[in-house]
Design an enzyme around this catalytic site. Structure first.
Site, short mmCIF file in Angstrom:
data_model
loop_
_atom_site.label_atom_id
_atom_site.label_comp_id
_atom_site.label_asym_id
_atom_site.label_seq_id
_atom_site.Cartn_x
_atom_site.Cartn_y
_atom_site.Cartn_z
N LYS A 174 51.36 4.11 80.47
CA LYS A 174 49.96 3.78 80.79
C LYS A 174 49.78 3.63 82.30
CE LYS A 174 49.51 -1.19 80.92
NZ LYS A 174 48.51 -2.21 81.01
N LYS A 215 48.97 -1.13 87.40
CA LYS A 215 48.80 -1.67 88.75
C LYS A 215 50.12 -1.70 89.49
CE LYS A 215 45.33 -5.12 87.51
NZ LYS A 215 45.21 -6.51 87.03
N LYS A 264 58.61 -6.63 79.85
CA LYS A 264 58.65 -7.31 81.15
C LYS A 264 59.92 -8.13 81.36
CE LYS A 264 53.93 -6.93 82.55
NZ LYS A 264 52.69 -7.47 83.02
P1 ATP Z 1 48.95 -3.24 84.62
O1 ATP Z 1 49.75 -3.05 83.42
O2 ATP Z 1 48.19 -2.02 85.06
O3 ATP Z 1 49.68 -3.88 85.75
P2 ATP Z 1 47.50 -5.29 83.23
O4 ATP Z 1 47.22 -4.77 81.89
O5 ATP Z 1 48.57 -6.28 83.38
O6 ATP Z 1 47.73 -4.15 84.26
P3 ATP Z 1 45.02 -6.76 83.65
O7 ATP Z 1 44.37 -6.96 84.95
O8 ATP Z 1 45.37 -8.00 83.02
O9 ATP Z 1 46.21 -5.80 83.93
O10 ATP Z 1 44.14 -5.86 82.72
C1 ATP Z 1 42.76 -5.92 82.72
C2 ATP Z 1 42.21 -5.09 81.61
O11 ATP Z 1 42.50 -3.70 81.82
C3 ATP Z 1 42.78 -5.41 80.23
O12 ATP Z 1 41.71 -5.44 79.31
C4 ATP Z 1 43.69 -4.26 79.92
O13 ATP Z 1 43.78 -4.01 78.54
C5 ATP Z 1 43.00 -3.12 80.63
N1 ATP Z 1 43.94 -2.04 80.98
C6 ATP Z 1 45.06 -2.15 81.75
N2 ATP Z 1 45.66 -0.96 81.90
C7 ATP Z 1 44.89 -0.05 81.22
C8 ATP Z 1 44.96 1.37 81.00
N3 ATP Z 1 45.94 2.09 81.52
N4 ATP Z 1 44.00 1.95 80.24
C9 ATP Z 1 42.98 1.23 79.71
N5 ATP Z 1 42.85 -0.11 79.87
C10 ATP Z 1 43.78 -0.75 80.63
#
Ligand code: ATP
Ligand code: LTN
Length: 327
Positions: free
Chosen positions: A191, A194, A110
Site C-alpha cells: 500500500k 507515509k 510493525k
Molecule cells: P502509512 O501506512 O501510509 O504510514 P497510516 O495508515 O499509518 O499511513 P494514517 O494517517 O493513520 O496513516 O491514515 C489515515 C487514513 O488514511 C486512514 O483512514 C487509513 O486507512 C488511510 N490510508 C492510509 N494509507 C492508505 C492507502 N494506501 N490507501 C487508502 N487509504 C489509506
C-alpha cells in the site's frame, strides 16, 4: 448520525490518505455531525521528536481544512487535548484479550517479532476503539487497511454491552470503492505509505507539479501495454486506473474504453495532469491556512467541543462500571 475518524500527525500525507479517508470526511460533513481527530497519542507508538510532532499536528490540521473540512460544521481537534481518550482506552484494555491483539496484522508487521516493540504498539487498536466509542460514533470513514481495527472496536463494544448493558454505540466502518486502497507507485503490491523510503513511491498532497509528474511517469506497470483493470495480474496499471477513477469520478470501465489502444505513456501523462489539477488548489489553500491564526482557533474550539461530549460519555461509562466515589 455521528461520524468520527482520525489521521496520525506524521509527515507525507499522501493521495492514499486523501482518496481513502480525507475525501470522505468532506462529503460526510454535509449530512452528519462529524468529528475529525489528529491522533497524536497514536503517533508516539513510534518514537517521535517533540518539535517535529507539534509541527506535524498543525500540518495535518491545516490539511484537513485545505481539503475542505470546515471547522464551523465539523469538530477538528487533537486527541491528547481530550483526556477521555487515554482513560477510556484503559477501561477497554481490561475488556480486550491479548490473543485478539496478537492477531492484528498491523502489529505483526510493525513489530516483526521484536521483543522491544513498545507495548503501545500492541494496544494501539484499543486506543483507536476508545477514540470511536468515546463519541458514540455511528460511522467511521477509513481506508481498508483499517478494516481489522474497526472489527476489533465493534467486538469490544459488543462485549462490554453484553457485560454491562447498553454502554456503547456499535460503529460501522465506511470504505470507498476506488480509493480504499491506493498502492505504492514503485511497488504496486504494497500500500502507498507515509513511511516508505522512496519518495517516488507516493504522491504527497503537498508535492509540486514536477514531483507529481515524475512519480506517475516513473510508476511501475508491466510490459503488455494494455490498459485493463486486473489487480492480480496487472497491479501497477490497476492502481493507476483506481487513482484515475477516484480523481475523475469516471467508472473504471469507461476509462478502460477511453484508453483502448493507447500506450501507457500517454495514459500516465493525462493522469499526471489530472492529479496536478486536483492537488494544486489544496496546496494553495494549505499554505494560507497553515500560517493563519484561524488554525489554532479551530483546534482550541474543537478541543472544547470534543471534550464536552467526551466528559458526558465518561460519566456514563464510569457509572456502568461502578468506578469512582462520586456519581
Ligand atoms: P502509512 O501506512 O501510509 O504510514 P497510516 O495508515 O499509518 O499511513 P494514517 O494517517 O493513520 O496513516 O491514515 C489515515 C487514513 O488514511 C486512514 O483512514 C487509513 O486507512 C488511510 N490510508 C492510509 N494509507 C492508505 C492507502 N494506501 N490507501 C487508502 N487509504 C489509506
Ligand atoms: N489507526 C488509524 C488512525 C486512527 C483512527 C482512529 C481512524 C486512530 N484512531 C479512530 C479512525 C477512527 C490509522 O492508522 N490509519
Amino acid at each position: 448520525m455521528r461520524v468520527f475518524s482520525g489521521v496520525q500527525p506524521t509527515g507525507n500525507i499522501h493521495i492514499g490518505n486523501y482518496l481513502g479517508a480525507l475525501r470522505q470526511f468532506v462529503e460526510l460533513q454535509a449530512e452528519h455531525a462529524c468529528i475529525y481527530c489528529i491522533v497524536d497519542l497514536h503517533a508516539i507508538t513510534v518514537p517521535k521528536d517533540a518539535t517535529r510532532l507539534r509541527e506535524n499536528i498543525l500540518d495535518v490540521a491545516a490539511l484537513y481544512m485545505a481539503v475542505g473540512v470546515d471547522p464551523k460544521k465539523s469538530i477538528i481537534f487533537v486527541q491528547s487535548d481530550v483526556p477521555g481518550h487515554a482513560e477510556l482506552a484503559w477501561i477497554l484494555m481490561c475488556n480486550t484479550y491479548t490473543g485478539e491483539l496478537s492477531r492484528m496484522t498491523q502489529f505483526k508487521e510493525k513489530s516483526r517479532g521484536n521483543e522491544s516493540a513498545p507495548a503501545g504498539l500492541f494496544t494501539y487498536p484499543v486506543l483507536m476503539a476508545a477514540d470511536i466509542l468515546l463519541y458514540d460514533a455511528d460511522i467511521v470513514p477509513v481506508g481498508s487497511d483499517q478494516r481489522q481495527h474497526i472489527e476489533i472496536c465493534r467486538d469490544i463494544a459488543i462485549r462490554v454491552n453484553n457485560r454491562h448493558g447498553k454502554v456503547f454505540v456499535v460503529p460501522d466502518g465506511r470504505f470507498l470503492k476506488e480509493g480504499a486502497r491506493i498502492m505504492s507507485l514503485d511497488n504496486p503490491t504494497a500500500k502507498m505509505s507515509k513511511s516508505a523510503e522512496n519518495p517516488l513511491s507516493r504522491i504527497s498532497l503537498l508535492d509540486d507539479a514536477a514531483k507529481i509528474r515524475k512519480s506517475i511517469m516513473k510508476s511501475t506497470t508491466d510490459s503488455d501495454g494494455i490498459i485493463r483493470f486486473d489487480p492480480e495480474n496487472k497491479p501497477g496499471v490497476s492502481n493507476l486506473l483506481n487513482i484515475c477513477s477516484a480523481f475523475s469520478g469516471l467508472p473504471i470501465p469507461d476509462i478502460e474504453k477511453k484508453y483502448e489502444g493507447v500506450g501507457y505513456g500517454a495514459f500516465k501523462k493525462e493522469l499526471a495532469e489530472l492529479t496536478v489539477d486536483a492537488l494544486t488548489p489544496i496546496r494553495a489553500r494549505y499554505d494560507e491556512i497553515r500560517r493563519s491564526e484561524a488554525l489554532r482557533e479551530a483546534l482550541a474550539d474543537g478541543a472544547e467541543r470534543a471534550n464536552e461530549i467526551a466528559v458526558r460519555t465518561m460519566a456514563r461509562v464510569r457509572d456502568f462500571f461502578g468506578l469512582g466515589a462520586k456519581r
